[in-house]
Design a protein around this motif. Structure first.
Motif, PDB file in Angstrom:
ATOM      1  N   ASN A 198       5.608 -10.543 -37.792  1.00 44.56           N
ATOM      2  CA  ASN A 198       5.015 -11.821 -38.194  1.00 44.56           C
ATOM      3  C   ASN A 198       3.503 -11.638 -38.122  1.00 44.56           C
ATOM      4  O   ASN A 198       2.917 -11.602 -37.038  1.00 44.56           O
ATOM      5  CB  ASN A 198       5.493 -12.931 -37.247  1.00 44.56           C
ATOM      6  CG  ASN A 198       5.069 -14.311 -37.710  1.00 44.56           C
ATOM      7  OD1 ASN A 198       4.414 -14.447 -38.744  1.00 44.56           O
ATOM      8  ND2 ASN A 198       5.438 -15.335 -36.952  1.00 44.56           N
ATOM      9  N   ALA A 243      10.932 -20.723 -39.796  1.00 47.42           N
ATOM     10  CA  ALA A 243      10.605 -19.580 -38.929  1.00 47.42           C
ATOM     11  C   ALA A 243      10.871 -18.327 -39.751  1.00 47.42           C
ATOM     12  O   ALA A 243      11.680 -18.354 -40.692  1.00 47.42           O
ATOM     13  CB  ALA A 243      11.463 -19.563 -37.661  1.00 47.42           C
ATOM     14  N   LEU A 244      10.228 -17.243 -39.376  1.00 47.58           N
ATOM     15  CA  LEU A 244      10.498 -15.985 -40.084  1.00 47.58           C
ATOM     16  C   LEU A 244      11.969 -15.597 -39.914  1.00 47.58           C
ATOM     17  O   LEU A 244      12.566 -14.992 -40.804  1.00 47.58           O
ATOM     18  CB  LEU A 244       9.552 -14.892 -39.548  1.00 47.58           C
ATOM     19  CG  LEU A 244       9.572 -13.546 -40.285  1.00 47.58           C
ATOM     20  CD1 LEU A 244       9.394 -13.692 -41.787  1.00 47.58           C
ATOM     21  CD2 LEU A 244       8.493 -12.627 -39.717  1.00 47.58           C
ATOM     22  N   GLN A 245      12.555 -15.998 -38.774  1.00 49.66           N
ATOM     23  CA  GLN A 245      13.971 -15.694 -38.540  1.00 49.66           C
ATOM     24  C   GLN A 245      14.844 -16.297 -39.647  1.00 49.66           C
ATOM     25  O   GLN A 245      15.761 -15.652 -40.171  1.00 49.66           O
ATOM     26  CB  GLN A 245      14.415 -16.266 -37.183  1.00 49.66           C
ATOM     27  CG  GLN A 245      13.917 -15.503 -35.980  1.00 49.66           C
ATOM     28  CD  GLN A 245      12.585 -15.981 -35.428  1.00 49.66           C
ATOM     29  OE1 GLN A 245      11.732 -16.476 -36.162  1.00 49.66           O
ATOM     30  NE2 GLN A 245      12.383 -15.833 -34.122  1.00 49.66           N
ATOM     31  N   ILE A 269      10.278  -9.579 -35.690  1.00 49.96           N
ATOM     32  CA  ILE A 269      11.548 -10.262 -35.927  1.00 49.96           C
ATOM     33  C   ILE A 269      12.512  -9.251 -36.539  1.00 49.96           C
ATOM     34  O   ILE A 269      12.228  -8.679 -37.592  1.00 49.96           O
ATOM     35  CB  ILE A 269      11.338 -11.472 -36.881  1.00 49.96           C
ATOM     36  CG1 ILE A 269      10.147 -12.332 -36.427  1.00 49.96           C
ATOM     37  CG2 ILE A 269      12.617 -12.282 -37.005  1.00 49.96           C
ATOM     38  CD1 ILE A 269      10.226 -12.923 -35.047  1.00 49.96           C
ATOM     39  N   PHE A 294       6.171 -23.932 -38.083  1.00 44.36           N
ATOM     40  CA  PHE A 294       6.871 -23.509 -36.865  1.00 44.36           C
ATOM     41  C   PHE A 294       6.722 -24.640 -35.851  1.00 44.36           C
ATOM     42  O   PHE A 294       5.635 -24.855 -35.307  1.00 44.36           O
ATOM     43  CB  PHE A 294       6.271 -22.200 -36.341  1.00 44.36           C
ATOM     44  CG  PHE A 294       7.057 -21.586 -35.212  1.00 44.36           C
ATOM     45  CD1 PHE A 294       8.384 -21.212 -35.374  1.00 44.36           C
ATOM     46  CD2 PHE A 294       6.462 -21.376 -33.975  1.00 44.36           C
ATOM     47  CE1 PHE A 294       9.102 -20.646 -34.334  1.00 44.36           C
ATOM     48  CE2 PHE A 294       7.177 -20.807 -32.930  1.00 44.36           C
ATOM     49  CZ  PHE A 294       8.497 -20.446 -33.107  1.00 44.36           C
ATOM     50  N   ARG A 321       1.462 -23.366 -42.541  1.00 46.03           N
ATOM     51  CA  ARG A 321       0.793 -22.153 -42.083  1.00 46.03           C
ATOM     52  C   ARG A 321       1.008 -21.051 -43.112  1.00 46.03           C
ATOM     53  O   ARG A 321       1.818 -21.200 -44.031  1.00 46.03           O
ATOM     54  CB  ARG A 321       1.345 -21.704 -40.722  1.00 46.03           C
ATOM     55  CG  ARG A 321       2.803 -21.285 -40.782  1.00 46.03           C
ATOM     56  CD  ARG A 321       3.327 -20.675 -39.485  1.00 46.03           C
ATOM     57  NE  ARG A 321       4.699 -20.202 -39.667  1.00 46.03           N
ATOM     58  CZ  ARG A 321       5.376 -19.510 -38.776  1.00 46.03           C
ATOM     59  NH1 ARG A 321       4.842 -19.209 -37.604  1.00 46.03           N
ATOM     60  NH2 ARG A 321       6.604 -19.103 -39.022  1.00 46.03           N
ATOM     61  N   LEU A 324       0.654 -22.596 -28.065  1.00 44.06           N
ATOM     62  CA  LEU A 324       0.706 -22.594 -29.537  1.00 44.06           C
ATOM     63  C   LEU A 324       0.889 -24.007 -30.072  1.00 44.06           C
ATOM     64  O   LEU A 324       1.858 -24.684 -29.725  1.00 44.06           O
ATOM     65  CB  LEU A 324       1.887 -21.715 -30.001  1.00 44.06           C
ATOM     66  CG  LEU A 324       2.037 -21.510 -31.502  1.00 44.06           C
ATOM     67  CD1 LEU A 324       0.962 -20.555 -32.031  1.00 44.06           C
ATOM     68  CD2 LEU A 324       3.428 -20.971 -31.834  1.00 44.06           C
TER      69      LEU A 324
END
Ligand SMILES: O=c1[nH]c(=O)c2[nH]c(=O)[nH]c2[nH]1
Length: 302
Positions: A249, A221-223, A279, A159, A176, A170
């Motif tokens: 997430n 990204a999780l998106q 998300i 990310f 990750r 962050l």
């Protein structure tokens, strides 16, 4: 001038009827385990306005119908809901539609002495399967789904590139853990002849595609991963018009082991349970007809 008070939208029925069906034609039993909700819609104004129950198919009767129908077998949650919807709308003139919902819990056979047992089962700790049928006259909307499908990839996720302001702490990362509990609901094209569909096969196939989509590509990204998962399902299943996701997430924070004189090359994590990113998105065909009536009453999706 005072306004007139009228009855608005209404539905009623029996919620969370737990039904377990054992098929025992042979010594090798089969188990189907459902939680079914039946809600009728139609002309129930006399019950609300006058206390006249002549149209009120008792919620107790709805519950009994679920158990009686299970005697003939369930088959799939979707097929079972379609049977219930057809029954109630064809049996009572004033029942013009309704909403029928099911959760289905999977059981695996216990492995005993190297083989799968005939009649002993262990609950599959994986996801819960879901189905919703919304019927309005001759129109039926059918949504299949799953929830609590917990997945994790230990690398191939990062990310970076997000805006930084005075509140941003962050650190960027290109390696990750990505973990989530997948909740997904997919709507079959309205007007599909549902009797032609093999819902159990389609469910297993969609679940497989979701898992492949989760893992196939590097996740920025999780998106992005969500969109990949939905795209795979829509590309492979022309009978599905849209799929909605809600995915936490589930952050895994690297633990600082330096106070103990140890390094931590992405090996030891604190698995936080909250707060979590959340998300949510719909992946859909651009030419699909929207079906808001199908989704109303389904909480937790945008
Ligand atoms: O995949 C992610 N999407 C975000 O929107 C986000 N925001 C954040 O803090 N971490 C992440 N990760």
């Amino acid at each position: 001038m005072s306004s007139k008070i009228i009855l608005g939208e209404n539905q009623y029925g029996k919620a969370e009827v737990r039904v377990v069906k054992i098929t025992r034609d042979t010594n090798r039993h089969e188990i189907e385990d459902l939680n079914v909700t039946s809600q009728l819609r139609g002309d129930f104004s006399a019950a609300h306005l006058e206390g006249d129950n002549a149209h009120v198919v008792a919620t107790d009767t709805q519950k009994n119908t679920i158990y009686a129908f299970a005697r003939d077998g369930i088959g799939s949650p979707e097929a079972f809901l379609l049977r219930l919807g057809e029954h109630f709308t064809s049996s009572f003139d004033w029942v013009s539609g309704g909403r029928w919902e099911a959760e289905s819990y999977a059981w695996n056979r216990i492995q005993a002495h190297g083989s799968e047992h005939d009649h002993s089962f262990v609950r599959n700790g994986q996801e819960v399967r879901t189905a919703v049928l919304v019927r309005d006259g001759a129109t039926s909307h059918l949504i299949s789904g799953l929830k609590d499908l917990t997945v994790l990839k230990s690398t191939e996720s990062g990310f970076v590139g997000y805006p930084r302001d005075r509140y941003t702490t962050l650190p960027e990362t290109t390696d990750r853990i990505l973990a989530t509990d997948v909740s997904a609901r997919w709507r079959f094209k309205t007007g599909t002849d549902f009797s032609t569909l093999d819902f159990n096969k389609s469910y297993e196939d969609v679940k497989g595609l979701l898992l492949e989509g989760f893992t196939e590509k590097y996740s920025h990204a999780l998106q992005q991963t969500l969109f990949d998962m939905g795209t795979k399902v829509l590309e492979a299943h022309s009978e599905i018009d849209e799929i909605k996701f809600s995915m936490p997430n589930k952050h895994h924070f690297l633990v600082d082991l330096s106070p103990f004189g140890l390094d931590n090359p992405n090996e030891v994590f604190f698995a936080a349970d909250r707060p979590y990113g959340l998300i949510e998105a719909t992946v859909q065909r651009d030419d699909a007809t929207a079906a808001p009536a199908a989704w109303s009453g389904i909480a937790g999706f945008c």
